[in-house]
Each structure stands twice: as C-alpha cells, then as structure tokens.
Design an enzyme around this catalytic site. Structure first.
Site, PDB file in Angstrom:
ATOM      1  CD  GLU A  83      -8.793 -24.756 -40.776  1.00 53.10           C
ATOM      2  OE1 GLU A  83      -8.147 -24.524 -39.737  1.00 53.10           O
ATOM      3  OE2 GLU A  83      -8.796 -25.861 -41.357  1.00 53.10           O
ATOM      4  CB  ALA A  96      -0.405 -26.316 -41.861  1.00 53.25           C
ATOM      5  CG  HIS A 172      -7.866 -26.103 -34.737  1.00 56.98           C
ATOM      6  ND1 HIS A 172      -7.287 -24.861 -34.619  1.00 56.98           N
ATOM      7  CD2 HIS A 172      -7.805 -26.410 -36.062  1.00 56.98           C
ATOM      8  CE1 HIS A 172      -6.897 -24.437 -35.804  1.00 56.98           C
ATOM      9  NE2 HIS A 172      -7.202 -25.354 -36.695  1.00 56.98           N
ATOM     10  CG  ASN A 175      -4.095 -27.108 -31.965  1.00 55.79           C
ATOM     11  OD1 ASN A 175      -5.127 -27.691 -31.684  1.00 55.79           O
ATOM     12  ND2 ASN A 175      -2.933 -27.441 -31.452  1.00 55.79           N
ATOM     13  NE  ARG A 183       4.436 -13.768 -16.912  1.00 55.92           N
ATOM     14  CZ  ARG A 183       5.198 -13.672 -15.834  1.00 55.92           C
ATOM     15  NH1 ARG A 183       5.808 -14.753 -15.376  1.00 55.92           N
ATOM     16  NH2 ARG A 183       5.355 -12.519 -15.225  1.00 55.92           N
ATOM     17  CG  HIS A 208      -3.134 -30.843 -32.988  1.00 56.61           C
ATOM     18  ND1 HIS A 208      -2.951 -32.081 -33.567  1.00 56.61           N
ATOM     19  CD2 HIS A 208      -3.111 -29.943 -34.007  1.00 56.61           C
ATOM     20  CE1 HIS A 208      -2.818 -31.929 -34.876  1.00 56.61           C
ATOM     21  NE2 HIS A 208      -2.903 -30.650 -35.169  1.00 56.61           N
ATOM     22  CG  ASP A 231      -7.170 -30.140 -38.262  1.00 56.11           C
ATOM     23  OD1 ASP A 231      -7.705 -29.882 -39.353  1.00 56.11           O
ATOM     24  OD2 ASP A 231      -6.161 -29.529 -37.850  1.00 56.11           O
ATOM     25  CB  VAL A 267       0.833 -30.325 -41.428  1.00 50.29           C
ATOM     26  CG1 VAL A 267       0.046 -30.002 -42.700  1.00 50.29           C
ATOM     27  CG2 VAL A 267       2.114 -29.497 -41.384  1.00 50.29           C
TER      28      VAL A 267
END
Length: 328
Positions: A83, A96, A172, A175, A183, A208, A231, A267
């Site tokens: 990642e 994070a 994810h 996130n 918007r 999340h 995660d 995180v």
C-alpha cells in the site's frame, strides 16, 4: 456450529504485533497468525505501508523470510499487499501514510519491492495520478498483480485511463480522503460511478464509514463486487492503548478507534473481521450468505485469481503463450 471463516486482503498487524516493524520476530509473526486463526481468519495479505523504499523492501523481505520457515505462517499469509508509496501527497488523501515518502511511481522502485517479496506481492495500492502514463499499472497487471486505486484524488479521466490499463480494485472506499470535499465531484462519487469495473474494498467498523453510508455504498456497488477488509493494526483484539504502526505510535481510545494525535484522521482499525461480520448482520441487516460473500468468497476469488496469474507469469506461460501452470 461451524466457525465462520474470513479472508482479509488488508491487515497491517494483529493482537499486539505490527507487521511494519523492521525487526519483527518469528515468534511475534507466529503469535499473530495463531490469534488470527483463533478468530476465524483463514488467510490474509500482510500489508506494508508507505515508507522509504529501502525500509519497505527490508520489511517485506523479513516477512517473506520468516514466513518461509513456519508452516502455520505459510498457511495463514497468502501474500503481501503493498500500500504505497505511490499515493497522493495531498493532505487527507495521504491518510496515515508518511507524506515525506509518498511519491510518483517509477518501475525501478516498484521492482525493488517486488524482488523483496520473491513473487508474493498480490495487490499494489497506488494513486492513478501518481502513475500518469499508466506504465506501472500496466506492468504490474502483466506480472499478474492486482492493481488497486487508493489514497487518491484521481479525476474521472485519470480513473478511466487506469481502468483501461488494468486497474481492477479500489482500496477502502470512503477513506484516505479529506473530511471536507466537493459535495458532488469527489473521489467517492467517481469510484461509485465506475463500480461496474472495480472490486471495491470497505472497512465495516462503523468508524471509517458510518453504517448508513456503508449500506448506501453496498446498494450501489452490489454484493458481488464488494469485499470487506479489516485494515487492522496491531491494536486489533487488544483494547485501548498505544500501539506501533511502522515508525509511528497510534492511540486507541475507549471507543476502540485508532486516531491520529490531532484527530485529523483515522489510523487503520482495531476491529476484527468477526466483529465486522457481526456489524454487517446487526447494523446493516445482511443475510449470512451476503456476509460470507463480502468477507470470504469475494476476497478469496481475488486472491485465487492473483495467485494463478502470478504463477502463470513466473512459469513463463503468460509471456510465452503456454497453457499449463501450477499454483501453490
């Protein structure tokens, strides 16, 4: 009663053990796998997050070496999810991950990480805007590796170009983006508009993504194209406290949610896959069949497809037009 089984394609640590530590021991890795198996997890992809390339390669190489010497760890760890570091440097989108290490993609550095994993990389998460010519995406797909967009503010044009180059997943959803966005024209809406082309990961901890929003996402994506990941960081299964994630320390409060010190972002999670499955049942009202598809069948299909593709590539079949290969 049969214990539910889960496949977790994104896990950074578990039960006090951080997979992103430079000196993780054989005993620690085994203990984490024992805890995962106890909690109903059948297989995982250990996730190594953004850092200096040399550090990432060191951590991957150590995990792969420790795995090779432990039958339980081999059975539990199906491969590596890389990642970063080729993700957005924008505040919010970088999440994070250490922003100093996020960068534009290049094959030389990507190859360093692949070589460290010795054929065990199954998924790479990158930001399409950090691979503007889609070179890295194409080459990874040619290697049989799933390319997933994440920690990205890719435009619709950039997202489409990446999909055309072989991007097939999103990491994810909801996130790795700022709290305040346009918007309508934002990365969540762009991805949802292309959901028929992607397998989309979701974290079902309620922090999340609020459960009502998670239900909306699933209604749009469809059960067959979504999957749940934990995660999880080393705090998973441990309760409140201070836990490591690479070179940073993360505080988990009484609510069980790991947050940055300034509360600007989450995180990872401290929620187990079993807890997430219970959330899907109790908070979203999903059936046992739907939950199994999200937490086992769909991620397993992604994993099996990647293993087969990598095995074919390593045997030379994809390159040379052959039709036989073995998988491990």
């Amino acid at each position: 009663m049969t214990t539910p089984k889960f496949i977790d394609l994104q896990i950074n640590g578990y039960y006090g053990v951080d997979f992103n530590q430079d000196n993780i021991s054989a005993e620690e890795l085994n203990a984490a796998c024992v805890a995962l198996e106890r909690d109903g997890v059948e297989q995982v992809l250990v996730t190594v997050i953004t850092d200096d390339i040399a550090k990432m390669a060191l951590r991957i190489r150590r995990l792969v070496r420790l795995r090779s010497n432990d039958q339980l760890v081999q059975r539990m760890i199906a491969g590596v999810h890389v990642e970063g570091p080729f993700i957005s440097t924008e505040a919010g989108y970088v999440g994070a991950h250490p922003v100093y290490a996020a960068k534009q993609a290049n094959w030389r550095e990507m190859e360093t990480l692949l070589e460290a994993a010795d054929g065990l990389v199954r998924i790479v998460t990158l930001a399409p805007e950090q691979d503007p010519a889609q070179e890295i995406t194409r080459r990874l797909v040619e290697e049989g590796i799933v390319v997933s967009a994440g920690h990205t503010n890719a435009s619709l044009k950039e997202l489409d170009a990446a999909i055309d180059a072989g991007l097939s997943m999103f990491t994810h959803l909801g996130n790795g983006c700022p709290r305040m966005m346009d918007r309508h024209d934002n990365i969540i809406q762009r991805v949802l508009s292309r959901s028929e082309h992607l397998q989309i990961g979701l974290i079902a901890d309620g922090a999340h993504v609020p459960f009502f929003a998670l239900k909306n996402y699933l209604d749009i994506i469809g059960i067959n194209r979504a999957f749940v990941v934990s995660d999880a960081i080393s705090a998973a299964g441990c309760g409140p406290g201070v836990y490591p994630l690479g070179d940073q320390e993360v505080t988990v409060g009484a609510d069980g949610v790991p947050r940055a010190e300034d509360d600007s972002h989450l995180v990872g999670s401290a929620t187990t896959m079993q807890q997430m499955a219970e959330n899907l049942q109790c908070r979203l009202g999903l059936t046992a069949t739907e939950i199994r598809r999200l937490t086992y069948t769909n991620p397993l299909n992604q994993l099996v497809g990647s293993v087969k593709a990598v095995s074919l590539r390593m045997s030379g079949s994809l390159k040379n037009g052959g039709h036989q290969a073995t998988t491990t």
